[in-house]
Design a protein around this motif. Structure first.
Motif, PDB file in Angstrom:
ATOM      1  N   GLU A  75      15.872   6.748 -51.892  1.00 55.06           N
ATOM      2  CA  GLU A  75      14.524   7.074 -52.324  1.00 55.06           C
ATOM      3  C   GLU A  75      14.428   8.536 -52.755  1.00 55.06           C
ATOM      4  O   GLU A  75      15.056   9.418 -52.166  1.00 55.06           O
ATOM      5  CB  GLU A  75      13.520   6.799 -51.204  1.00 55.06           C
ATOM      6  CG  GLU A  75      13.405   5.324 -50.840  1.00 55.06           C
ATOM      7  CD  GLU A  75      12.991   4.475 -52.025  1.00 55.06           C
ATOM      8  OE1 GLU A  75      11.858   4.637 -52.506  1.00 55.06           O
ATOM      9  OE2 GLU A  75      13.806   3.630 -52.471  1.00 55.06           O
ATOM     10  N   HIS A  79       7.167  11.324 -54.120  1.00 56.52           N
ATOM     11  CA  HIS A  79       6.417  10.076 -53.993  1.00 56.52           C
ATOM     12  C   HIS A  79       5.476   9.957 -55.185  1.00 56.52           C
ATOM     13  O   HIS A  79       4.625  10.819 -55.405  1.00 56.52           O
ATOM     14  CB  HIS A  79       5.623  10.073 -52.687  1.00 56.52           C
ATOM     15  CG  HIS A  79       4.935   8.782 -52.396  1.00 56.52           C
ATOM     16  ND1 HIS A  79       3.737   8.410 -53.000  1.00 56.52           N
ATOM     17  CD2 HIS A  79       5.269   7.749 -51.586  1.00 56.52           C
ATOM     18  CE1 HIS A  79       3.378   7.220 -52.567  1.00 56.52           C
ATOM     19  NE2 HIS A  79       4.284   6.792 -51.699  1.00 56.52           N
ATOM     20  N   HIS A  81       2.700   7.563 -57.289  1.00 58.27           N
ATOM     21  CA  HIS A  81       1.784   6.424 -57.400  1.00 58.27           C
ATOM     22  C   HIS A  81       1.355   6.345 -58.867  1.00 58.27           C
ATOM     23  O   HIS A  81       0.661   7.223 -59.373  1.00 58.27           O
ATOM     24  CB  HIS A  81       0.574   6.644 -56.485  1.00 58.27           C
ATOM     25  CG  HIS A  81      -0.392   5.494 -56.478  1.00 58.27           C
ATOM     26  ND1 HIS A  81      -1.325   5.322 -55.482  1.00 58.27           N
ATOM     27  CD2 HIS A  81      -0.594   4.455 -57.340  1.00 58.27           C
ATOM     28  CE1 HIS A  81      -2.051   4.253 -55.733  1.00 58.27           C
ATOM     29  NE2 HIS A  81      -1.624   3.703 -56.863  1.00 58.27           N
ATOM     30  N   ASN A 105       6.855   4.617 -56.359  1.00 56.82           N
ATOM     31  CA  ASN A 105       6.650   4.019 -55.041  1.00 56.82           C
ATOM     32  C   ASN A 105       5.527   2.993 -55.005  1.00 56.82           C
ATOM     33  O   ASN A 105       5.598   2.016 -54.261  1.00 56.82           O
ATOM     34  CB  ASN A 105       6.354   5.107 -54.014  1.00 56.82           C
ATOM     35  CG  ASN A 105       7.447   6.145 -53.947  1.00 56.82           C
ATOM     36  OD1 ASN A 105       7.377   7.165 -54.641  1.00 56.82           O
ATOM     37  ND2 ASN A 105       8.461   5.902 -53.147  1.00 56.82           N
ATOM     38  N   ARG A 144      17.854   0.326 -54.919  1.00 53.94           N
ATOM     39  CA  ARG A 144      16.826   0.772 -53.978  1.00 53.94           C
ATOM     40  C   ARG A 144      16.694  -0.213 -52.826  1.00 53.94           C
ATOM     41  O   ARG A 144      16.779  -1.428 -53.022  1.00 53.94           O
ATOM     42  CB  ARG A 144      15.474   0.928 -54.679  1.00 53.94           C
ATOM     43  CG  ARG A 144      15.436   2.060 -55.674  1.00 53.94           C
ATOM     44  CD  ARG A 144      14.056   2.226 -56.286  1.00 53.94           C
ATOM     45  NE  ARG A 144      13.070   2.704 -55.302  1.00 53.94           N
ATOM     46  CZ  ARG A 144      11.805   2.962 -55.602  1.00 53.94           C
ATOM     47  NH1 ARG A 144      11.364   2.772 -56.841  1.00 53.94           N
ATOM     48  NH2 ARG A 144      10.982   3.392 -54.676  1.00 53.94           N
ATOM     49  N   ARG A 146      14.020   0.057 -50.497  1.00 49.95           N
ATOM     50  CA  ARG A 146      12.608  -0.110 -50.167  1.00 49.95           C
ATOM     51  C   ARG A 146      11.915  -0.740 -51.375  1.00 49.95           C
ATOM     52  O   ARG A 146      12.201  -0.361 -52.511  1.00 49.95           O
ATOM     53  CB  ARG A 146      11.958   1.230 -49.812  1.00 49.95           C
ATOM     54  CG  ARG A 146      12.409   1.806 -48.488  1.00 49.95           C
ATOM     55  CD  ARG A 146      11.482   2.915 -48.037  1.00 49.95           C
ATOM     56  NE  ARG A 146      11.934   3.576 -46.842  1.00 49.95           N
ATOM     57  CZ  ARG A 146      11.749   3.138 -45.598  1.00 49.95           C
ATOM     58  NH1 ARG A 146      11.103   1.996 -45.417  1.00 49.95           N
ATOM     59  NH2 ARG A 146      12.192   3.805 -44.559  1.00 49.95           N
ATOM     60  N   PRO A 148       8.849  -1.176 -53.719  1.00 51.06           N
ATOM     61  CA  PRO A 148       7.546  -0.599 -54.094  1.00 51.06           C
ATOM     62  C   PRO A 148       6.434  -1.645 -54.067  1.00 51.06           C
ATOM     63  O   PRO A 148       6.666  -2.828 -54.292  1.00 51.06           O
ATOM     64  CB  PRO A 148       7.791  -0.085 -55.519  1.00 51.06           C
ATOM     65  CG  PRO A 148       9.262   0.138 -55.584  1.00 51.06           C
ATOM     66  CD  PRO A 148       9.861  -0.962 -54.759  1.00 51.06           C
TER      67      PRO A 148
END
Length: 243
Positions: A75, A79, A81, A105, A144, A146, A148
């Motif tokens: 990651e 961060h 958005h 993310n 990745r 994680r 999103p």
């Protein structure tokens, strides 16, 4: 053949024998035609990767034995958005896929005055589920660990009004700042990308009221899907992990 990476929607533990999800089983059993003894990698969204081998496989059901696992953090320290005014058809899918490869993310699909997408609540939820599957596939491909979040679609004004830490950015063709002139450090960004026709003057004024900073990407006019990827790349180079 490269060892396939497969997302498992439930927590995975070393030593566990588990059955893959229906979508994953279809990919492993029908598309890849893998069988007992072959290896796969699993990830469950916890930022870990698990090595496993297949113990049973047919066209509908695949079972695996998890043999080892370790944290594998890929990651970005930044961060992001992304608030993306919805575009039609494959353009939105392309934006979601590539944005996730670039480290975003959270993605919130937005309605604006010039948005060309008109869907009722039921069809919007089906679209969101489809986009979430695209997000998972993008993570399987790019490494990745994680997943999103693809949030439910909302109105632009509602999204702008949300309380959010960090920097808020809106692309504007007459802005005086660029991403390269933004001061360091930045750890969180809320990035707004408008529709093909751009935001209206009233919408731009609204973003200013909510303390968005206008930024300029360059002298050329970019399509909305190109704009998102260009801005995300520039942000990751400036504040994240690309360089």
């Amino acid at each position: 053949m490269r060892i396939p990476r497969i997302y498992h929607p439930e927590p995975v533990t070393v030593g566990q024998q588990l059955t893959l999800s229906e979508d994953a089983a279809g990919h492993v059993g029908r598309v890849l035609r893998m069988g007992p003894g072959q290896e796969i990698q699993l990830f469950d969204g916890s930022n870990q990767v698990f090595n496993a081998h297949i113990t049973h496989a047919d066209k509908k059901r695949v079972q695996v034995q998890v043999v080892s696992g370790d944290v594998d953090d890929r990651e970005s320290p930044l961060h992001i958005h992304l608030g993306q005014v919805m575009s039609r058809g494959e353009k939105m899918e392309f934006t979601i896929q590539k944005s996730i490869e670039l480290g975003v993310n959270i993605i919130t699909p937005l309605f604006s005055e010039r948005c060309g997408v008109k869907l009722d609540a039921e069809r919007l939820e089906k679209k969101r589920q489809q986009w979430q599957k695209i997000a998972i596939a993008a993570c399987e491909q790019c490494g990745r660990n994680r997943i999103p979040e693809i949030r439910p679609a909302m109105q632009l004004a509602q999204w702008c009004a949300e309380e959010a830490p960090g920097l808020k950015l809106n692309l504007h063709p007459r802005a005086s700042q660029s991403i390269n002139t933004l001061p360091l450090p930045v750890e969180q960004v809320r990035l707004l990308i408008g529709p093909e026709g751009g935001l209206t003057a009233e919408e731009i004024a609204m973003t200013t009221e909510y303390r968005f900073t206008d930024i300029l990407l360059g002298p050329r006019v970019l399509r909305t899907e190109t704009t998102a990827l260009t801005a995300l790349t520039a942000l990751q180079v400036r504040f994240g992990d690309l360089g």
